[in-house]
Design a protein around this motif. Structure first.
Motif, PDB file in Angstrom:
ATOM      1  N   ARG A  37       0.959  -1.298  -0.218  1.00 53.69           N
ATOM      2  CA  ARG A  37       0.168  -0.064  -0.155  1.00 53.69           C
ATOM      3  C   ARG A  37       0.607   1.045  -0.304  1.00 53.69           C
ATOM      4  O   ARG A  37       0.858   2.572  -0.423  1.00 53.69           O
ATOM      5  CB  ARG A  37      -0.951  -0.153   1.449  1.00 53.69           C
ATOM      6  CG  ARG A  37      -2.074  -1.066   1.336  1.00 53.69           C
ATOM      7  CD  ARG A  37      -2.254  -1.105   2.596  1.00 53.69           C
ATOM      8  NE  ARG A  37      -3.756  -0.036   2.578  1.00 53.69           N
ATOM      9  CZ  ARG A  37      -4.112   0.624   3.827  1.00 53.69           C
ATOM     10  NH1 ARG A  37      -3.439   0.187   4.733  1.00 53.69           N
ATOM     11  NH2 ARG A  37      -3.993   2.006   3.909  1.00 53.69           N
ATOM     12  N   TRP A  38       1.739   1.162   0.473  1.00 52.40           N
ATOM     13  CA  TRP A  38       2.663   2.149   1.069  1.00 52.40           C
ATOM     14  C   TRP A  38       3.629   2.621  -0.587  1.00 52.40           C
ATOM     15  O   TRP A  38       3.814   3.637  -0.747  1.00 52.40           O
ATOM     16  CB  TRP A  38       3.846   1.739   2.131  1.00 52.40           C
ATOM     17  CG  TRP A  38       5.084   3.255   1.833  1.00 52.40           C
ATOM     18  CD1 TRP A  38       6.210   3.539   1.198  1.00 52.40           C
ATOM     19  CD2 TRP A  38       4.775   4.934   2.513  1.00 52.40           C
ATOM     20  NE1 TRP A  38       7.013   4.904   1.432  1.00 52.40           N
ATOM     21  CE2 TRP A  38       5.879   4.915   2.228  1.00 52.40           C
ATOM     22  CE3 TRP A  38       3.670   5.494   3.460  1.00 52.40           C
ATOM     23  CZ2 TRP A  38       5.934   6.075   2.540  1.00 52.40           C
ATOM     24  CZ3 TRP A  38       3.401   6.516   3.522  1.00 52.40           C
ATOM     25  CH2 TRP A  38       5.248   6.701   3.838  1.00 52.40           C
ATOM     26  N   LYS A  40       2.572   1.753  -3.063  1.00 54.63           N
ATOM     27  CA  LYS A  40       1.692   2.244  -4.283  1.00 54.63           C
ATOM     28  C   LYS A  40       1.566   3.707  -3.627  1.00 54.63           C
ATOM     29  O   LYS A  40       0.101   4.183  -4.643  1.00 54.63           O
ATOM     30  CB  LYS A  40      -0.118   1.425  -4.423  1.00 54.63           C
ATOM     31  CG  LYS A  40       0.825   0.478  -5.097  1.00 54.63           C
ATOM     32  CD  LYS A  40      -0.652  -0.820  -5.450  1.00 54.63           C
ATOM     33  CE  LYS A  40      -0.501  -2.451  -6.199  1.00 54.63           C
ATOM     34  NZ  LYS A  40      -1.494  -3.074  -6.156  1.00 54.63           N
ATOM     35  N   GLY A  41       1.334   4.555  -2.961  1.00 52.04           N
ATOM     36  CA  GLY A  41       0.705   5.532  -2.242  1.00 52.04           C
ATOM     37  C   GLY A  41      -0.389   5.013  -1.753  1.00 52.04           C
ATOM     38  O   GLY A  41      -1.531   6.737  -1.621  1.00 52.04           O
ATOM     39  N   GLU A  42      -0.961   4.246  -1.213  1.00 51.69           N
ATOM     40  CA  GLU A  42      -2.599   3.839  -1.029  1.00 51.69           C
ATOM     41  C   GLU A  42      -3.100   4.326   0.548  1.00 51.69           C
ATOM     42  O   GLU A  42      -3.981   4.558   0.932  1.00 51.69           O
ATOM     43  CB  GLU A  42      -3.103   2.931  -1.108  1.00 51.69           C
ATOM     44  CG  GLU A  42      -3.160   2.714  -3.106  1.00 51.69           C
ATOM     45  CD  GLU A  42      -3.647   1.205  -3.203  1.00 51.69           C
ATOM     46  OE1 GLU A  42      -3.364   0.201  -1.786  1.00 51.69           O
ATOM     47  OE2 GLU A  42      -3.730   0.174  -4.489  1.00 51.69           O
ATOM     48  N   MET A  43      -1.290   4.860   1.356  1.00 46.98           N
ATOM     49  CA  MET A  43      -1.447   4.446   2.852  1.00 46.98           C
ATOM     50  C   MET A  43      -1.791   5.799   2.742  1.00 46.98           C
ATOM     51  O   MET A  43      -0.829   6.552   2.445  1.00 46.98           O
ATOM     52  CB  MET A  43      -0.241   3.801   2.879  1.00 46.98           C
ATOM     53  CG  MET A  43      -0.257   3.652   4.986  1.00 46.98           C
ATOM     54  SD  MET A  43       0.668   3.062   4.905  1.00 46.98           S
ATOM     55  CE  MET A  43       0.509   0.749   5.468  1.00 46.98           C
TER      56      MET A  43
END
Length: 338
Positions: A37-38, A40-43
């Motif tokens: 997630r980190w 991918k920029g989702e966090m």
């Protein structure tokens, strides 16, 4: 940290440990799902937060996972497959790509106990990979688990370099103690044992210095033109850690020179002992030469041997042999004095 903890493994992706650093707070553990997630920029995270992901490259899944999630950092993956393990740090793909060397956790002064750590550092993520447990990176993990906070990825890198310098200081101190023991044994005339210990120690130090010596130069070149995302304070701290590392390398070089001088002293002593042994053998041969020659002549089974019928022939031959032996010994010892 208990040495038995050095044999830690990794999960299916090859992740050994992961931490998320938020401004002013210690690192929070991060698992593989959080790492995905980190990357991918989702966090969601506060500005200035970054993650440190540490991987076991011996896991067959590690490189495939990194290629799937890390992005286009070809220089990093090229470094993983290069045969050269010489230290270097370069700027590519808006990230710092580093190949640094460290000693194994259970280091015992063997040249084979030196391994490589690969790093990829950008503004949001620090990725480190290794094949075997390394002492400096394990010290960094212990510091993070102990609650130490890091404000930027470069601060984490600086701490790692200082841990590396501390490990080298310990190695130099231990090596100095061993060299002191060798000097004591040299004074006690235990030369053969000292030669073996010095040779093994010098091989380790030479390999360490060959692998680590390029590191300060690579860092200084980088610091002359640092990436835009590196803060001035981080540049200054990194410069200080590099200077400390250079000082340790200088101490290691001085210790190598000391070992070299001791080896030369031991070699001189061995040569002197060898010459003394050869001289003793030569003296025995010279002193035995007259009796061997005369015994050979008088032992011939032919007629006409002088003094064969003389009642004092034996003592005359003994006197002749003794005279020749004294003269040969006098000439030999006079030559030694010259």
């Amino acid at each position: 940290m208990n040495p038995s903890d050095a044999s830690y493994g990794s999960d299916r992706s090859g992740l050994i440990s992961g931490f998320l650093f938020r401004p002013g707070r210690p690192g929070e553990p991060m698992n593989t799902a959080g790492a995905v997630r980190w990357l991918k920029g989702e966090m969601p995270a506060a500005e200035g937060a970054f993650a440190w992901l540490h991987f076991n490259l011996a896991n067959a899944s590690t490189e495939r996972w990194l290629r799937d999630h890390l992005g286009e950092v070809d220089a990093f993956f090229d470094a993983l497959h290069e045969g050269s393990r010489s230290t270097r740090i370069e700027f590519a793909h808006d990230a710092l790509i580093a190949v640094v060397n460290d000693v194994l956790f259970e280091f015992d002064f063997e040249p084979s106990q030196i391994a490589t750590l690969w790093m990829c550092v950008d503004q949001r993520t620090v990725v480190t990979t290794r094949l075997q447990p390394l002492r400096s990176i394990d010290r960094l993990r212990a510091a993070v688990k102990g609650g130490e906070a890091f404000e930027t990825p470069v601060a984490l890198l600086t701490h790692l370099l200082r841990d590396q310098a501390d490990v080298l200081v310990q190695i130099v101190r231990a090596a100095t103690g061993r060299v002191d023991d060798v000097e004591d044994s040299l004074l006690a005339e235990r030369v053969q044992r000292s030669r073996a210990k010095l040779g093994a120690l010098r091989r380790v130090l030479v390999r360490l210095r060959r692998l680590l010596a390029p590191e300060p130069g690579a860092l200084f070149r980088l610091l002359n033109q640092p990436p835009a995302w590196v803060a001035p304070d981080d540049v200054q701290e990194l410069r200080h850690s590099t200077e400390e590392f250079s000082a340790v390398l200088a101490d290691m070089t001085a210790l190598q020179e000391r070992i070299k001088l001791l080896q030369e002293e031991i070699a001189a002593r061995v040569t002197e002992e060898t010459n003394r042994s050869v001289y003793v053998l030569t003296m025995v041969t010279v002193l035995a030469l007259p009796i061997n020659m005369i015994a050979g002549l008088l032992g011939m089974n032919v007629g006409g041997i002088p003094l064969a019928e003389h009642h004092a022939g034996f003592w005359i031959v003994v006197a002749i042999i003794a005279s020749f032996t004294v003269v040969a010994g006098w000439l030999a010892f006079r030559r030694r004095e010259d």
